[in-house]
Every structure is written in structure tokens, then in C-alpha cells.
Design a protein around this motif. Structure first.
Motif, PDB file in Angstrom:
ATOM      1  N   LEU A 180     -21.898 -11.489   0.180  1.00 59.29           N
ATOM      2  CA  LEU A 180     -20.869 -10.261   0.689  1.00 59.29           C
ATOM      3  C   LEU A 180     -19.714 -10.872   1.539  1.00 59.29           C
ATOM      4  N   ARG A 181     -19.947 -12.007   2.104  1.00 62.72           N
ATOM      5  CA  ARG A 181     -18.963 -12.485   3.340  1.00 62.72           C
ATOM      6  C   ARG A 181     -18.355 -13.695   2.855  1.00 62.72           C
ATOM      7  N   ASP A 182     -19.038 -14.897   2.631  1.00 62.90           N
ATOM      8  CA  ASP A 182     -18.501 -16.130   2.113  1.00 62.90           C
ATOM      9  C   ASP A 182     -18.181 -15.929   0.414  1.00 62.90           C
ATOM     10  N   GLY A 183     -18.894 -15.247  -0.102  1.00 58.94           N
ATOM     11  CA  GLY A 183     -18.858 -14.874  -1.717  1.00 58.94           C
ATOM     12  C   GLY A 183     -17.573 -14.155  -1.883  1.00 58.94           C
TER      13      GLY A 183
ATOM     14  N   SER B  70     -29.029 -24.157   6.752  1.00 60.54           N
ATOM     15  CA  SER B  70     -28.035 -24.930   5.968  1.00 60.54           C
ATOM     16  C   SER B  70     -27.177 -23.938   5.459  1.00 60.54           C
ATOM     17  N   HIS B  71     -26.033 -24.698   5.171  1.00 55.41           N
ATOM     18  CA  HIS B  71     -24.942 -23.760   4.562  1.00 55.41           C
ATOM     19  C   HIS B  71     -23.864 -24.802   3.747  1.00 55.41           C
ATOM     20  N   CYS B  72     -23.941 -24.668   2.425  1.00 54.89           N
ATOM     21  CA  CYS B  72     -23.506 -25.626   1.721  1.00 54.89           C
ATOM     22  C   CYS B  72     -22.334 -25.320   0.887  1.00 54.89           C
ATOM     23  N   HIS B  73     -21.379 -25.991   0.544  1.00 52.04           N
ATOM     24  CA  HIS B  73     -20.451 -25.701  -0.404  1.00 52.04           C
ATOM     25  C   HIS B  73     -20.373 -27.019  -1.442  1.00 52.04           C
ATOM     26  N   ASN B  74     -19.639 -26.243  -2.574  1.00 50.45           N
ATOM     27  CA  ASN B  74     -20.236 -27.069  -3.771  1.00 50.45           C
ATOM     28  C   ASN B  74     -19.028 -27.910  -4.183  1.00 50.45           C
TER      29      ASN B  74
ATOM     30  N   ILE C   3     -29.646 -21.856  14.248  1.00 53.40           N
ATOM     31  CA  ILE C   3     -28.495 -22.812  14.580  1.00 53.40           C
ATOM     32  C   ILE C   3     -28.225 -23.619  12.984  1.00 53.40           C
ATOM     33  N   ASN C   4     -26.878 -23.063  12.423  1.00 54.21           N
ATOM     34  CA  ASN C   4     -26.670 -23.331  11.119  1.00 54.21           C
ATOM     35  C   ASN C   4     -25.436 -24.601  11.091  1.00 54.21           C
ATOM     36  N   ILE C   5     -25.905 -25.601  10.500  1.00 60.58           N
ATOM     37  CA  ILE C   5     -25.287 -26.802  10.372  1.00 60.58           C
ATOM     38  C   ILE C   5     -24.316 -26.937   9.082  1.00 60.58           C
ATOM     39  N   PRO C   6     -23.294 -26.447   8.904  1.00 60.53           N
ATOM     40  CA  PRO C   6     -22.534 -26.142   7.573  1.00 60.53           C
ATOM     41  C   PRO C   6     -21.966 -27.451   7.281  1.00 60.53           C
ATOM     42  N   ASP C   7     -22.219 -27.654   5.506  1.00 59.17           N
ATOM     43  CA  ASP C   7     -21.205 -28.474   5.182  1.00 59.17           C
ATOM     44  C   ASP C   7     -20.162 -27.804   4.656  1.00 59.17           C
ATOM     45  N   THR C   8     -19.503 -27.476   5.410  1.00 59.97           N
ATOM     46  CA  THR C   8     -18.097 -26.566   5.143  1.00 59.97           C
ATOM     47  C   THR C   8     -17.167 -26.985   3.860  1.00 59.97           C
ATOM     48  N   VAL C   9     -17.086 -28.213   3.831  1.00 56.57           N
ATOM     49  CA  VAL C   9     -16.330 -28.527   2.847  1.00 56.57           C
ATOM     50  C   VAL C   9     -16.903 -29.470   1.505  1.00 56.57           C
TER      51      VAL C   9
ATOM     52  N   ILE D  96     -25.546 -11.349  14.865  1.00 53.26           N
ATOM     53  CA  ILE D  96     -24.165 -11.802  15.116  1.00 53.26           C
ATOM     54  C   ILE D  96     -24.261 -13.000  14.756  1.00 53.26           C
ATOM     55  N   HIS D  97     -23.418 -13.536  13.892  1.00 49.83           N
ATOM     56  CA  HIS D  97     -23.057 -14.820  13.626  1.00 49.83           C
ATOM     57  C   HIS D  97     -21.858 -15.394  13.900  1.00 49.83           C
ATOM     58  N   VAL D  98     -21.911 -16.482  14.974  1.00 50.20           N
ATOM     59  CA  VAL D  98     -20.913 -16.896  16.022  1.00 50.20           C
ATOM     60  C   VAL D  98     -20.432 -18.258  15.286  1.00 50.20           C
ATOM     61  N   PHE D  99     -19.068 -18.653  14.946  1.00 45.20           N
ATOM     62  CA  PHE D  99     -18.787 -20.026  14.675  1.00 45.20           C
ATOM     63  C   PHE D  99     -17.738 -20.563  15.341  1.00 45.20           C
ATOM     64  N   CYS D 100     -17.668 -21.877  15.581  1.00 44.96           N
ATOM     65  CA  CYS D 100     -16.712 -22.749  16.042  1.00 44.96           C
ATOM     66  C   CYS D 100     -16.659 -23.959  15.450  1.00 44.96           C
TER      67      CYS D 100
ATOM     68  N   PHE E  57     -25.570 -19.379  15.615  1.00 41.25           N
ATOM     69  CA  PHE E  57     -24.226 -20.124  16.036  1.00 41.25           C
ATOM     70  C   PHE E  57     -24.013 -21.270  14.775  1.00 41.25           C
ATOM     71  N   SER E  58     -22.839 -21.532  14.545  1.00 43.84           N
ATOM     72  CA  SER E  58     -22.489 -22.441  13.424  1.00 43.84           C
ATOM     73  C   SER E  58     -21.255 -23.256  13.876  1.00 43.84           C
ATOM     74  N   PRO E  59     -21.686 -24.683  14.034  1.00 42.92           N
ATOM     75  CA  PRO E  59     -20.473 -25.734  14.204  1.00 42.92           C
ATOM     76  C   PRO E  59     -20.090 -25.721  13.089  1.00 42.92           C
ATOM     77  N   GLU E  60     -19.020 -25.086  12.928  1.00 42.95           N
ATOM     78  CA  GLU E  60     -18.133 -25.303  11.533  1.00 42.95           C
ATOM     79  C   GLU E  60     -17.852 -26.761  11.309  1.00 42.95           C
ATOM     80  N   ASP E  61     -17.678 -26.949   9.997  1.00 43.13           N
ATOM     81  CA  ASP E  61     -17.619 -28.448   9.476  1.00 43.13           C
ATOM     82  C   ASP E  61     -18.761 -29.367  10.107  1.00 43.13           C
TER      83      ASP E  61
HETATM   84  C1  LIG Z   1     -18.827 -19.470   8.822  1.00 44.77           C
HETATM   85  C2  LIG Z   1     -19.221 -20.998   8.232  1.00 44.77           C
HETATM   86  C3  LIG Z   1     -20.537 -20.862   8.441  1.00 44.77           C
HETATM   87  C4  LIG Z   1     -18.901 -21.201   6.964  1.00 44.77           C
HETATM   88  O1  LIG Z   1     -19.031 -20.221   6.269  1.00 44.77           O
HETATM   89  C5  LIG Z   1     -18.882 -22.618   6.598  1.00 44.77           C
HETATM   90  O2  LIG Z   1     -18.583 -23.538   7.536  1.00 44.77           O
HETATM   91  O3  LIG Z   1     -18.405 -22.899   5.415  1.00 44.77           O
END
Ligand SMILES: CC(C)C(=O)C(=O)O
Ligand SMILES: CC(=O)SCCNC(=O)CCNC(=O)[C@H](O)C(C)(C)COP(=O)(O)OP(=O)(O)OC[C@H]1O[C@@H](n2cnc3c(N)ncnc32)[C@H](O)[C@@H]1OP(=O)(O)O
Ligand SMILES: [Mg+2]
Length: 528
Positions: A26-29, A217-221, A180-186, A110-114, A152-156
């Protein structure tokens, strides 16, 4: 509390190997171009996500719009047993909007990211790393004013220098972050590399285990590694996986929830330690719902939920499936709510599958006829993408009739009209060449013809189904008539085409009668 999940054994969030499923459909999707959902659609998906057994529903990014705020609010008010999260930048107004949206909810986050990577620091945020740390700490503390559950997510994160990743993780934990979410944003990371990030951060920060902080984890494809990376993260110590139904999300999407779950389950021998609370029988229905509501079609060959995921067209595979489905299927489709596996008949199919389908259609044909039906089937399949059951029936009908046509129509004549009794005179030729004629009355011209045919052939049948449809347009349209007749305890079908619908009806009826009268009769099984 631990409960039992039929598919995964013990479900115990306190178990050290329990994987929390954080769904961000409902958010990233929804960030997928063209995938906007309205509030009631989001609420319905949220209900189904809760029923599926996810641990966290990221319901939206409340600062985005009034609509997003309203849906996060509605979902957090209604959903009782699953954590509902709202996303927020490190901007005070974002945090307040997220806090207001989740206020009053039963379980909220609350999910805060930077962003923390060099490229994002220098080119997007235009901030030094220290400034980002300070801003992140302040924002986490601010979010804690609304809830004890702050992520908290350190984006990228996967492109962030490891020492910086460790520093910011330690800092935001001190400020009150619990996940702590460590995203693979790209979608840049490789599995071994991504898994190593988690084990490294954990090794460097004993506080993570001491305080029971959950790594996520938060992974993009973008390179097709989202699911593999998510699993590598689990092996590195992540205990929350962020993913979406059907893998929808920014660009090439997020890790697909259904793929992660089925990998863990199907390869429990390999990943036996990990458990989740997902009820897998709900995967396919929810996949369909998300696809329908977002308008994002699921590619046919998509793992688990694609139309072809449990469909087989190749003869060798179909033969294997008929002998033992485990030869070509590593999962049982019904376990995930897919109605059944499909053996699709096409030009790659072999005799075993064709014979099986013919039997399912109710015919029993001998090996000799199977060879000629198979030849005709291959000729058709070369010209046509899909070969339907009707095509196979038509092939068999043709083969039967050319071999054993007992009665042939010579001519018929009808007299019918308003207020008059319909009469028909029919002349048939039998297999010895002799012509026989009879006449009958009936309830309309077709009924009269059928009565006359029964008198000539001496076969008494009951007409159970009569269907007609136009198969071409215009004044000279071809009509198709399909009949089903009952003879004693057997049902037999006949079909014919003509520009004259009464002629088609006579031929269809005769074709069914011929099939009854043949010695090696094709018998149709009882229909439900
Ligand atoms: C907001 C963050 C978690 C995100 O969607 C990303 O880094 O891809
Ligand atoms: C990786 C992810 O998926 S992150 C989530 C992405 N999702 C979205 O962006 C969807 C919702 N977004 C929106 O509706 C809008 O972008 C809003 C409402 C959030 C912001 O809109 P605007 O204020 O018009 O800003 P805009 O989107 O153009 O630019 C983003 C601004 O946020 C800043 N920013 C980006 N991330 C952060 C962060 N985590 N913390 C603080 N500031 C941030 C950018 O540097 C930029 O600031 P600037 O205006 O000082 O240059
Ligand atoms: Mg993302």
C-alpha cells in the motif's frame, strides 16, 4: 504467544528465527506508476493482508496527500492484530502527519527514513553525513512522541559506506528506533554482499541484540535480485523482510512476498530455521485482488502467481506430470489457492496429454485413432496458438464420422408456420447405400425433423441440450448447432455448421445418432 500455522509449523514471534513480514504493497507498491488505489480499495487490501498473516502493513505516506492520510488513518483504526505503519521523511510536519494518522490505532508504527549514501547526501539532500545523523536522531525522537514502535531506514543503505551505516544505526537506536531497515533502494546489491552488510552491522553493534532491535531488509528488483537479497539478509541476521504482493513497487518493484514465502517453505530443508506467520493458501487470491485493484497485470511467467506458474504445454513435461506431478512441479498449486495445475494443449504437446484430455472429455478411443487424432491436432496446433477442448472434440467427431458414417442426410423438407403443425419429411442413406424416408410432426420444424430421424434410424433418444450460435456475420452467416442427446444411460454430443440453421440442426442430431450406432462408440462421460 505462539500459534500453529499449518504450513509453517510453530508461529512464535519470540522465536529467534521468526521472520516478520512487513508488507509495503500500500505504500511502496502504490508508488508503481499507474497503481493508485482509493481508500476503500486500500482498506480492503489491508484486511486481506491481516488475514494473510503479515506482521506489519505499511499503509501509506501520510504527508503525501489528504487521501493517503485518510487511508492510513482508516486502516490503523480498523486493523487490530497487525502493526500499521505510516512513512515519514525527517521533516517535522511529515512526522506529525504520520503521528496523527495512526493516533488511536491498536498497534502502530512510524517509519522514518533519511538517505545516507554519498550520492544522495551530496546530490539530493545537500547535507553532510553528520547533519543527516543529527536530523535522523531528532526525527526518531520526535516520532517516539507518537508511538514506542519507530522504524528507521537509512535510504540507499546498501550504497552507504559501512562505517557510516554502523554510525547512523547506533545513533538512531540510541534515539529510540526499535527496527532498523537497511534498504537496497536501487536494487544494486548482490546477495552475498547484502547479507554481509547485516552481519557486519550486527557484529559492530552489540546493542542490536542486547536491546532486541530488529534488523530489516527492503529490496528492489532493478537487477532481479530482490528476493535473493531478502533471503541473504535473513541469513545475515535480518528478522523483518519488507516486500509487496506481486512484487509491485518503484521501477522494477520490490521483493515479491509470495516468492519469499514459498522459497522458505519449499526449501524448508535448506532454510529450516526460518518461520513466518503467513497463511499460504491466501497468497493467490490476494495476488489476484491486488492485480485487479491496481490494474497492474501479473506477468504470465511470474513465479508462484503467474498464469503459467502451474501450466505445462510441452509433451515431455505433460507426460511427466501425468505420471507424477513432482517431476515438474515443486509446489502444489492448491496450497497457495491456485485452483489446479493446467496441461495446456498446443503444438509442443504429446500423445499422453492429448489422450488424457480426450478421456477427460468423455471419449474412449483406441490407439489407432489416437494416432490420426494426434496428427490432425498437430496440424491444427501449428496454425493456432490455443487448441481448445472444442477443437479436440471437432477433430474426434471428424475422425469418427469419416470412418464410420452410418446414416447420411440425403434431403429434408419441412412445412411450418404460424398456427400450423410443423411437419418434416427426411430422407437418409444407410451404410449399404439404401435410402429410407419417413415423415413426422413436431413442436416446430426441428422437433419434426428429429422425430422423423428417430423413426428412420430406429434409435430412441431424448434431446437434452440444444445450442445454436452464429459463427460468422451477415445475411449468409454460418450457424453452429450443438446437441446433447441421451440414449439409455449415455450422453452423446453432436455438432454441425451450415448457413441454414435447420440443416445444421439435422446434421448435428444425425452426427450424435451415428455415434451411438457405431460399434466402437465414443461414449461421453456423465457430465456433473
Ligand atoms: C522508504 C525506503 C525504505 C524505501 O522505500 C527504499 O529505500 O526503497
Ligand atoms: C525510497 C522511497 O521510496 S522514499 C518515498 C518516496 N515516495 C514519495 O515520494 C511519494 C510521496 N511524495 C510526495 O507526495 C512528495 O514528494 C512530498 C509531499 C513527500 C514532498 O513534496 P515536495 O515538498 O513538493 O518536495 P519534492 O518531492 O519535490 O522534493 C523532495 C524534498 O524532500 C527532501 N527529502 C527527501 N528525502 C528526505 C528525507 N528523508 N528527509 C528530509 N527531507 C527529505 C528532498 O531533499 C527535497 O527537499 P528540497 O525541496 O529541500 O530540495
Ligand atoms: Mg522502496
Amino acid at each position: 504467544m505462539s500459534t500453529t500455522n499449518q504450513q509453517f509449523g510453530e508461529v512464535d514471534p519470540n522465536n529467534a528465527k521468526y521472520i516478520r513480514i512487513f508488507d509495503t504493497t500500500l505504500r511502496d507498491g502504490e508508488q508503481s506508476p499507474g497503481a493508485s488505489l482509493n481508500n476503500s480499495e486500500k482498506l480492503e487490501i489491508a484486511r486481506q493482508l491481516e488475514a494473510l498473516g503479515v506482521d506489519v502493513i505499511e499503509a501509506g505516506f501520510p504527508i503525501t496527500s489528504q487521501g493517503d492520510f485518510d487511508s492510513v488513518r482508516a486502516i490503523s483504526q480498523e486493523i487490530q492484530n497487525t502493526i500499521v505503519a505510516g512513512l515519514s521523511r525527517c521533516v517535522p510536519r511529515d512526522i506529525d502527519r504520520a503521528g496523527e494518522a495512526i493516533k488511536g490505532g491498536n498497534k502502530t508504527r512510524i517509519h522514518v527514513f533519511c538517505a545516507t549514501s554519498k550520492i544522495h547526501r551530496e546530490h539530493k539532500l545537500n547535507k553532510a553525513f553528520d547533519e543527516i545523523v543529527a536530523l535522523s536522531k531528532k526525527s526518531v525522537a520526535h516520532a517516539r512522541e507518537y508511538t514506542d514502535d519507530v522504524e528507521f531506514s537509512p535510504e540507499d543503505g546498501s550504497r552507504t559506506e559501512l562505517n557510516h551505516l554502523v554510525d547512523i544505526t547506533g545513533a538512531v537506536i540510541e534515539a529510540g528506533a526499535t527496527t532498523i531497515n537497511i534498504p537496497d533502494t536501487v536494487g544494486y546489491a548482490m546477495p552475498a554482499e547484502y547479507g554481509r552488510i547485516f552481519s557486519y552491522v550486527r557484529e559492530q553493534l552489540p546493542i542490536i541484540d542486547e536491546k532486541g532491535i530488529i534488523l530489516s531488509s527492503h529490496c528492489h528488483n532493478d537487477l532481479g535480485f530482490a528476493v535473493a537479497n531478502s533471503i541473504a539478509a535473513m541469513q545475515g541476521g535480518a528478522r523483518q523482510i519488507e516486500c509487496t504482493i506481486n512484487g509491485i513497487g518503484e521501477r522494477a518493484g520490490n521483493a515479491a512476498l509470495e516468492e519469499i514465502i514459498m522459497a522458505l517453505r519449499t526449501r524448508a530443508d535448506f532454510y529450516e530455521q526460518f518461520t513466518t506467520g503467513i497463511k499460504i493458501e491466501k497468497l493467490y487470491p490476494l495476488s489476484r485482488m491486488v492485480s485487479n485493484l491496481t490494474g497492474l497485470l501479473v506477468q504470465r511467467n511470474k513465479a508462484i502467481v503467474g498464469e503459467n506458474a502451474f501450466a505445462h504445454e510441452s509433451g515431455i513435461h505433460q507426460d511427466g506430470m501425468l505420471k507424477n506431478r513432482n517431476t515438474y512441479e515443486i509446489m502444489n498449486p492448491t496450497d497457495i489457492g491456485v485452483p489446479e495445475s493446467k496441461l495446456v494443449l498446443g503444438k509442443h504437446s504429446g500423445r499422453h496429454a492429448l489422450k488424457d484430455r480426450i478421456e477427460q472429455l468423455g471419449y474412449s478411443i483406441d490407439d489407432e485413432m489416437l494416432i490420426s487424432v494426434y496428427d490432425a491436432f498437430k496440424t491444427l496446433a501449428d496454425k493456432k496458438k490455443d487448441v481448445y477442448d472444442e477443437d479436440i472434440e471437432a477433430i474426434i467427431d471428424k475422425e469418427m464420422e469419416t470412418e464410420r458414417q452410418l446414416w447420411e442426410l440425403v434431403r429434408f423438407q419441412i412445412s411450418s408456420g404460424t398456427g400450423v403443425i410443423s411437419t418434416a419429411t427426411v430422407v437418409l442413406r444407410d451404410s449399404s447405400g439404401a435410402e429410407k424416408m419417413d415423415a413426422a410432426t413436431g413442436d416446430g420444424p426441428i422437433d419434426a425433423c428429429y422425430e422423423a430421424i428417430q423413426r428412420i434410424t430406429g434409435v430412441n433418444v431424448k434431446l437434452e441440450q440444444y445450442q445454436t450460435r452464429a459463427i460468422t456475420g451477415g445475411k449468409d452467416a454460418q450457424g453452429e448447432v450443438a446437441v446433447q442427446i441421451r440414449h439409455n444411460d449415455r450422453k452423446v454430443r453432436g455438432r454441425a455448421f451450415s448457413t441454414d440453421v435447420i440443416e445444421a440442426a439435422v446434421h448435428a442430431y444425425l452426427s450424435a445418432i451415428n455415434r451411438i450406432k457405431t460399434t466402437t462408440e465414443p461414449v461421453l462421460a456423465e457430465q456433473p
